[in-house]
Design a protein around this motif. Structure first.
Motif, PDB file in Angstrom:
ATOM      1  N   LEU A  44      36.671   4.623  35.996  1.00  0.00           N
ATOM      2  CA  LEU A  44      36.570   5.337  37.287  1.00  0.00           C
ATOM      3  C   LEU A  44      35.854   6.707  36.939  1.00  0.00           C
ATOM      4  N   ALA A  45      35.844   7.204  35.879  1.00  0.00           N
ATOM      5  CA  ALA A  45      35.139   8.747  35.501  1.00  0.00           C
ATOM      6  C   ALA A  45      33.391   8.424  35.974  1.00  0.00           C
ATOM      7  N   PRO A  46      32.618   7.318  35.308  1.00  0.00           N
ATOM      8  CA  PRO A  46      31.338   7.428  35.573  1.00  0.00           C
ATOM      9  C   PRO A  46      31.063   7.115  37.057  1.00  0.00           C
ATOM     10  N   MET A  47      31.987   6.132  37.642  1.00  0.00           N
ATOM     11  CA  MET A  47      31.951   5.753  38.910  1.00  0.00           C
ATOM     12  C   MET A  47      31.922   7.178  39.981  1.00  0.00           C
ATOM     13  N   ALA A  48      33.011   8.073  39.570  1.00  0.00           N
ATOM     14  CA  ALA A  48      33.101   9.227  40.282  1.00  0.00           C
ATOM     15  C   ALA A  48      31.680  10.210  40.311  1.00  0.00           C
ATOM     16  N   GLY A  49      30.756  10.137  39.197  1.00  0.00           N
ATOM     17  CA  GLY A  49      29.861  10.892  39.114  1.00  0.00           C
ATOM     18  C   GLY A  49      28.645  10.216  39.834  1.00  0.00           C
ATOM     19  N   LEU A  50      28.644   8.790  39.896  1.00  0.00           N
ATOM     20  CA  LEU A  50      27.784   8.356  40.740  1.00  0.00           C
ATOM     21  C   LEU A  50      28.010   8.412  42.152  1.00  0.00           C
ATOM     22  N   VAL A  51      29.181   8.427  42.447  1.00  0.00           N
ATOM     23  CA  VAL A  51      29.768   8.720  43.937  1.00  0.00           C
ATOM     24  C   VAL A  51      29.169  10.266  44.488  1.00  0.00           C
ATOM     25  N   ALA A  52      29.399  11.247  43.504  1.00  0.00           N
ATOM     26  CA  ALA A  52      29.053  12.620  43.905  1.00  0.00           C
ATOM     27  C   ALA A  52      27.661  12.703  44.208  1.00  0.00           C
ATOM     28  N   ALA A  53      26.976  12.074  43.108  1.00  0.00           N
ATOM     29  CA  ALA A  53      25.602  12.306  43.286  1.00  0.00           C
ATOM     30  C   ALA A  53      24.930  11.380  44.719  1.00  0.00           C
TER      31      ALA A  53
END
Length: 236
Positions: A44-53
């Motif tokens: 979930l952590a890397p997915m959160a970064g992609l979503v924010a971007a």
């Protein structure tokens, strides 16, 4: 050329009301951080970064609604479908803070208002609708895409009306409340449709390729029924 500021600008809502919602935002985000620690993992952590971007990029599409107030895609429902409500609220909040501090998009004194409207109210409205729809719609790319579309439209409109409430409490201009409510609802319904199409396409694509990365599919998937198994002397 006139510069159109994104979000709510300084001075549209008076100081006491702005301070009140700044406190609301801080308390709510602290709670989101606490809850997000339960959900965050290596997936979930890397997915959160992609979503924010991604949200940062789509929020750059900006439309002036009222003097000092603009409308744009929010991304809250997209975030909750992909990473859940707590992490999703933090993603949107991070984008709003970066936009405010680095790009002067939205007033600094209005940051609490903007976070409340877009990262908290809009995201919560979208999530509640997604949670309801995912219990009755098929857990497929098409089903999750449909929930993202409907949740986006409703979430954007609800967030716009949160601003109307804040303006009612502490608005500093002479615009009538009915005019503001109607304008915000009408413009943001159209924005919500555009956002819904983007969100539906995005989450359906991710669901086809990597359904395990879509929070809504993991969270609301149908649980298998427990069937009693006959054994000697009874059932198990």
């Amino acid at each position: 050329m006139e510069t159109v500021a994104m979000h709510i600008a300084n001075g549209i809502v008076d100081g006491p009301v702005s301070a009140l919602f700044a406190a609301v935002a801080v308390i709510a985000l602290a709670f989101c951080v606490w809850r997000a620690r339960i959900d965050l993992d290596d997936r979930l952590a890397p997915m959160a970064g992609l979503v924010a971007a991604f949200i940062f990029a789509v929020q750059m599409l900006n439309f002036q609604v009222l003097p000092g107030v603009s409308g744009h895609l929010l991304g809250g429902t997209l975030a909750v479908v992909l990473v859940g409500p707590w992490v999703g609220a933090l993603c949107v909040s991070t984008v709003l803070i970066v936009q405010c501090l680095l790009f002067a998009d939205g007033g600094l004194t209005a940051l609490g208002l903007n976070i409340t409207n877009m990262a908290l109210v809009g995201t919560a409205a979208g999530y509640l609708l997604v949670a309801g729809l995912m219990r009755v719609l098929p857990k497929t790319p098409g089903g999750v895409g449909a929930t993202a579309f409907v949740g986006s439209v409703v979430g954007v409109v609800v967030a716009s009306q949160a601003f109307v409430f804040e303006y009612w409490l502490g608005g500093t201009t002479e615009l009538s409340l009915a005019t503001i409510a109607g304008t915000m609802a009408g413009v943001h319904t159209l924005i919500g449709v555009g956002e819904g199409l983007i969100a539906a396409t995005t989450v359906a694509t991710v669901a086809r390729v990597r359904p395990d990365l879509v929070y809504a599919l993991r969270r609301f998937r149908t649980q298998p029924a427990i069937v009693p198994v006959p054994v000697a002397g009874g059932v198990a």
